[in-house]
Structure formats: C-alpha cells, structure tokens
Design an enzyme around this catalytic site. Structure first.
Site, PDB file in Angstrom:
ATOM      1  N   ARG A 103     -45.844  33.278 -13.098  1.00  0.00           N
ATOM      2  CA  ARG A 103     -44.758  32.702 -12.278  1.00  0.00           C
ATOM      3  C   ARG A 103     -43.443  32.992 -12.984  1.00  0.00           C
ATOM      4  NH1 ARG A 103     -44.007  26.963  -9.298  1.00  0.00           N
ATOM      5  NH2 ARG A 103     -45.350  28.123  -7.897  1.00  0.00           N
ATOM      6  N   HIS A 130     -44.611  34.803  -2.700  1.00  0.00           N
ATOM      7  CA  HIS A 130     -45.501  33.699  -3.099  1.00  0.00           C
ATOM      8  C   HIS A 130     -46.825  33.865  -2.343  1.00  0.00           C
ATOM      9  CE1 HIS A 130     -46.719  30.123  -4.936  1.00  0.00           C
ATOM     10  NE2 HIS A 130     -45.937  29.231  -4.373  1.00  0.00           N
ATOM     11  N   GLN A 133     -49.554  30.989  -2.039  1.00  0.00           N
ATOM     12  CA  GLN A 133     -49.169  29.929  -1.106  1.00  0.00           C
ATOM     13  C   GLN A 133     -49.454  30.354   0.331  1.00  0.00           C
ATOM     14  OE1 GLN A 133     -47.832  26.737  -1.847  1.00  0.00           O
ATOM     15  NE2 GLN A 133     -48.451  26.501   0.285  1.00  0.00           N
ATOM     16  N   ASP A 225     -38.992  25.437   3.913  1.00  0.00           N
ATOM     17  CA  ASP A 225     -39.051  25.407   2.447  1.00  0.00           C
ATOM     18  C   ASP A 225     -37.720  24.807   1.971  1.00  0.00           C
ATOM     19  OD1 ASP A 225     -39.669  25.923  -0.235  1.00  0.00           O
ATOM     20  OD2 ASP A 225     -39.334  28.080  -0.109  1.00  0.00           O
ATOM     21  N   CYS A 264     -44.653  24.310   1.691  1.00  0.00           N
ATOM     22  CA  CYS A 264     -45.332  24.667   0.437  1.00  0.00           C
ATOM     23  C   CYS A 264     -45.223  23.551  -0.597  1.00  0.00           C
ATOM     24  CB  CYS A 264     -44.777  25.966  -0.102  1.00  0.00           C
ATOM     25  SG  CYS A 264     -43.017  25.919  -0.507  1.00  0.00           S
ATOM     26  N   ARG A 292     -54.633  25.546  -1.727  1.00  0.00           N
ATOM     27  CA  ARG A 292     -54.250  26.425  -2.841  1.00  0.00           C
ATOM     28  C   ARG A 292     -55.445  26.619  -3.772  1.00  0.00           C
ATOM     29  NH1 ARG A 292     -48.920  26.967  -4.454  1.00  0.00           N
ATOM     30  NH2 ARG A 292     -49.828  28.415  -5.945  1.00  0.00           N
TER      31      ARG A 292
END
Ligand code: CP
Ligand code: NVA
Length: 307
Positions: A103, A130, A133, A225, A264, A292
């Site tokens: 990440r 991502h 996700q 988001d 998310c 996830r």
C-alpha cells in the site's frame, strides 16, 4: 492469470470470475468451519506507506486462515523509508517471502517492485488503483443482485466523487465484468484521460459526466468514496468542490428501486454520504468490508498457491 495483481486491468473477465468463485467457496469454508490450509508455511509481506484498518487486518487474518503467516512492514521502519531503493528491497525481500502486498502512493512503485522482485505483488491501494477493494465490491454486488456471474451485464453501476483510485478501479472492473458504468466527478477532480479512453472502448456501456443526477439515473449499484483521500492535503478546496457530489435520499430516488449502496470505508457521514443513507444500507457496506477477506484469500491462493 498474470503473476501479479497491480491494477484491475491485469485481470480478464475470466480471471475475475475465477477469483469470485473461489472466494465464495472459501467464504463457505469459514461459515462451516472447514479448515483450508492452502498456503501452509507461506509468508506474505505487507508493506504499508499509508494507514489501514481493513486491508491490514483482512490480509493478516486471511493468511492465518490459509495456514500461512503475514508480516506487517511499515515504511517508517523499513530502510525503504530512509531511501533504500525499491530495486534492492524487492531483490532482498524476494529471498525471504512468498508474496508481498503493498500500500503506497505511486503506482510506479508497485510496478517497479514487481519488475525487480521474483515474488507475486498485490496492490493493496495506490493513488491509481484499489483492485482488492473492487473485487470485494463485485462479490457483494453478485451476492445482493445476481443469481449467476454471467448476469453482471444486466446491471448499472455508478460512482460519484473523486476521480481517484476507487473511480479508476470500479470503472475498469465494472466494465470488464459486463456492467454499465457511469462516473460523475466535479470538473477539477475528473478521472484521468487514460480512464476515459478505456471506457470509450465499451460503447453504449460507459458514461462520464459532471452531473450526479445523470450518473445515478436507473443505477442498480451506487458507490462513493471520501472527498479527501490519504495523502491529499487540499481539504477545504475539496469540501467546496464536492459539496453536491454526495449520496442522499433525494439522489437515491433517481436510482433503480432496490439499488444497493457500496462504500470502501472509511466513510465520512454527511459529507460524501448522508447518515440516513449510510444507516439504511449499512449491511451492504459491512458485507462489502467482510468480503475483502474472502476475495483476498482467493487472490493469494491463485498467485501464491501450488500451481
Ligand atoms: N477500504 C480500505 O482499503 O480500508 P483500509 O484503508 O482501512 O484498509
Ligand atoms: N480513496 C481512499 C480509499 C481508502 C480506502 C484513499 O485513497 O484514501
């Protein structure tokens, strides 16, 4: 499937369906308490240059459920954070680990790690993508809206908010599995031109607009988001630019009846999503968070398991 998962475009429709099918099987094993040590004695490194709740915990728990081990590696503690080149870090860590999840900020850093190292690299979020996700989102959409994976083409997904990592990966993932995808960003925060070009290849299935109303019309899945992502510092300007880019009950009236909401997380209530809509759809959102774990286990088994 390719050796790495660096961005959604690394996966074909068949790859995505295989991951979702395996994730459903692994989820079932958890539910029925069936042991599944498919990565016994394997070790995953988890390099974090940004904060995380879901990604860190779900990867670590996932490895443990698969019979392996995960190591948390903060860039604050690694020599990488003091300037050791990615080239050298990738070469060395490849001699200890069976796979690595990263990440960080720049997409180029995960691409470089994959280029110089010998082990599978999984993108656990960059500014550009991502993918883990979005795989979780696709599994959740399937669970709520579809009997079979082939029916994704009956659905419309819309994303409202920043033209950043989530918008990019939803656009690519959604179109790849066959959904119609609409993206609405404010003018100053639009998706990149290469994303608009990718969408343009799916004629009749892709809409890019500055209008939230246009994007949400007849949507089956409505996604947003945070207005201000990790690493972004222009918080006040963003608050002003995004003030009409929120999911609330008025906007949801334009979506299809029974539309689900995905986020998310972390969510900022009464910014990008009203508290009322968050509360109404929280089961869908927390199922998405749970998924996830299942999709990432499937990805790790595919990339790190016995071939
Ligand atoms: N959605 C997500 O990636 O959450 P974290 O930042 O908590 O890992
Ligand atoms: N766009 C957000 C996603 C967090 C999971 C960020 O990059 O901070």
């Amino acid at each position: 499937m390719k050796k790495h998962l660096l961005k959604m475009a690394d996966l074909s429709k068949e790859d995505i369906f295989e991951i979702l099918e395996l994730a459903e099987k692994l989820k079932d094993y958890n539910k029925n308490k069936v042991s599944h040590y498919l990565l016994k004695d394997k070790t995953l490194g988890m390099i974090f240059a940004k904060s995380s709740t879901r990604t860190r915990v779900s990867f670590e728990v996932g490895m443990s459920q698969l019979g392996g081990k995960a190591l948390f590696l903060s860039t604050n503690d690694l020599q990488l954070g003091r300037g050791e080149p990615i080239h050298d870090t990738a070469k060395v860590l490849s001699r200890y680990l069976d796979g690595v999840m990263i990440r960080t900020f720049a997409q180029q850093d995960v691409e470089d790690f994959a280029k110089y190292g010998d082990i599978p690299v999984i993108n656990g979020l960059t500014d550009y993508a991502h993918p883990c996700q979005v795989l979780a989102d696709l599994l959740t959409i399937k669970e709520y809206k579809l009997k079979k994976l082939d029916d994704f083409d009956k659905l419309k997904l819309c994303f409202i908010g920043d033209g950043f990592n989530m918008a990019n990966s939803l656009l690519v993932g959604g179109l790849t599995v066959g959904m119609s995808v609409a993206i609405a960003n404010p003018k100053e925060y639009e998706i990149l031109q290469d994303m608009k070009d990718f969408g343009a290849k799916f004629s009749g299935k892709f809409l890019f607009t500055n209008s939230v109303k246009e994007a949400v019309k007849d949507a089956d899945v409505v996604i947003t988001d945070a207005w201000c992502s990790m690493g972004q510092t222009d918080k006040d300007e963003r608050k002003a630019a995004f003030k009409d880019y929120k999911i609330d009950s008025n906007l949801m009236k334009l979506a299809n009846k029974g539309a689900i909401v995905q986020h998310c997380l972390p969510a900022y209530r009464d910014e990008e999503i009203s508290s009322e809509i968050f509360d109404l759809h929280e089961n869908e959102i927390f199922d998405e968070a749970e998924n996830r774990l299942h999709v990432q286990k499937a990805v790790m088994v595919k990339l790190m398991g016995e071939k």
